[in-house]
Structures are given as structure tokens and as C-alpha cells.
Write an enzyme that holds these catalytic residues in place. Sequence first.
Site, mmCIF file in Angstrom:
data_model
loop_
_atom_site.group_PDB
_atom_site.id
_atom_site.type_symbol
_atom_site.label_atom_id
_atom_site.label_comp_id
_atom_site.label_asym_id
_atom_site.label_seq_id
_atom_site.Cartn_x
_atom_site.Cartn_y
_atom_site.Cartn_z
ATOM 1 C CB SER A 74 -0.923 0.007 1.225
ATOM 2 O OG SER A 74 -0.176 -0.147 2.420
ATOM 3 C CG HIS B 55 -2.972 -0.609 -2.838
ATOM 4 N ND1 HIS B 55 -3.168 0.722 -2.536
ATOM 5 C CD2 HIS B 55 -3.259 -1.295 -1.701
ATOM 6 C CE1 HIS B 55 -3.542 0.829 -1.285
ATOM 7 N NE2 HIS B 55 -3.609 -0.381 -0.760
ATOM 8 C CD GLU C 73 -3.010 3.569 -5.361
ATOM 9 O OE1 GLU C 73 -2.831 4.790 -5.396
ATOM 10 O OE2 GLU C 73 -2.947 2.911 -4.291
ATOM 11 C CG ASN D 164 -2.509 4.213 1.773
ATOM 12 O OD1 ASN D 164 -3.467 4.355 2.514
ATOM 13 N ND2 ASN D 164 -2.149 3.038 1.291
#
Length: 295
Positions: free
Chosen positions: A118, A139, A151, A189
Amino acid sequence: MKNITVIGAGTMGNGIAHVFAQNGFQVKLVDISEKALEKGVATITRNLDRLLSKEKISLETKESTLSNINCHTELTDGLSNADLVVEAATENVDLKKNIFQQIDELSPEKAILATNTSSISITQIAAVTSRPDKVIGMHFMNPVPIMKLIEVIRGYSTSDAVTKQIMELSETLGKVPVEVNDYPGFIANRILMPMINEAIYSLYEGVAGVYEIDTVMKLGMAHPMGPLQLADFIGLDVCLSILKVLFDGFGNPKYAPCPLLVNMVTAGKLGVKSGEGFYDYTASRKAETISKQFS
């Protein structure tokens, strides 16, 4: 591409294995612990039963999904005919490098190597392999069977052909892939964690309480859950790890983890998985867990 190997049978790993198997892929689920594999398959079975009870899948789909999954404790067995390897181990850069060195040596030359990280650099992971052009980030979001986003992160050397193949593969899983480049935290993130960290700082500084902070974000910003509740669901240790990656990668104080978060992780208050975080999830308090919102 029909043979998928998933490394790690934890929350993300068993979810990834579930999604591939339900879509007709042959999946080898690999973990060093037999107990972890049993727990992972039990979780997949429960999630399939939940879908079956809601008439979202048929009994035949449940049975075929489970039959598509084979478990292994030895990497050699798990990687023998892999077209794609998806690593879903703990978010630790040294651990991931070690795993990628091994899977690079043991996987067929044709295999694409993906990581579910992540936040950790795809380029850094790819550098320990002999095939950096075939290393990419996938991800997945938690819970994997429900969340639509993947992702897809290109490392510095990831080829156009591999990126295209993974984007198309993600769509066959019923997901929505979004291509991003390899910078700390990627997109998800890099945006999410500073918000969570600021929410924790607001609590730490006494601006408002846990319920009040989450209510403002849910009702005022139309978020499905508040940032503190979401942090509990992600795992406070994971949040701390990602913030450290962001802070080390950019050197900007805005990514420095809140001292309250550091103390909670040190004390073992990790959120849903430990039974207590910003909320109490123990049976005595009858707290509703986040996972129920996705069932």
C-alpha cells in the site's frame, strides 16, 4: 494467464485468492503456516456463504471457487507454473525484498511479479529481482471481494506491456484499475493517511472526541465512515507504517505520525484486529465492527 500464486493467507491474501478463484483462475495460496492457510480458506468459505445467502452467487459458484484454490507451505510447489504471483505479506520493506528475491528465483521466466503493498516503492522491490520490467504493484482495497478499486502502480522499469496486461486482467475480475506512478504512498494513501493523521491530531489536541470527529466527516463530508473508524479497520500499525514511508520518502513534517498513534500501536491497540483502537470491539462492549458495513 490462468495460474495465479498468492503469497500470504492473511486478510488481503485470502481476499485476493477468493476474487481470482471466483473468476475462474487456478489459485495457489502460499503461506509458511498451515494454520494461517486453514484460517484463510475458512474466511473465504464464510464470505462465499454470505454471498450465497444473499443470492449473489450460486452454490455451484461457491463450490467451483473453493475447488480452484490449492494451498501450499513450500514456495517451490506454489510457484512451479505461475503466470502471475501476487505478494500480500506484511507491510515491511525488508520482508518484501526477501520474498521477491525468492519468487524471482523460483518462478517461471514468463511470470509477472506483483505486490499488494500500500505504500512501499515498487522500484525498490523490483531492484532485487532479475526482471524489474515484470514487477508491478496491484494494490487491492479491503475487503477485496467487495471493493472495486485496484491501484496499479508502475515501477521505474515496469514495461508498458506488463502494465497493459495487469490493467486488463484487473477488469476481468470485475474491478476498476487505476494506473499511477511509483511515489511514496502512491495516490490512495498519499491522500488518505494525512487525513487520518490529522483526525488523530485533532483528538490528541482535544479539539473533539472520537465520535464527534467521525460524525463530522460522515455527515458533513459524505464519507461512508469516519477517519478514526477507518483507521481501526485498516489497522493502526499499518497506518503508522504507511505514514513512516511517507515521512521518510518526502521528508515533510506534515507526514510525521501523531504521537497518540505511535503510543497506541506501542500499547498494542491496533483497531479491529486487536479488539481495541479508537473504538472498543470486545464482546463485552458489543461494539459493531467495520466489516459488517461491507457484508
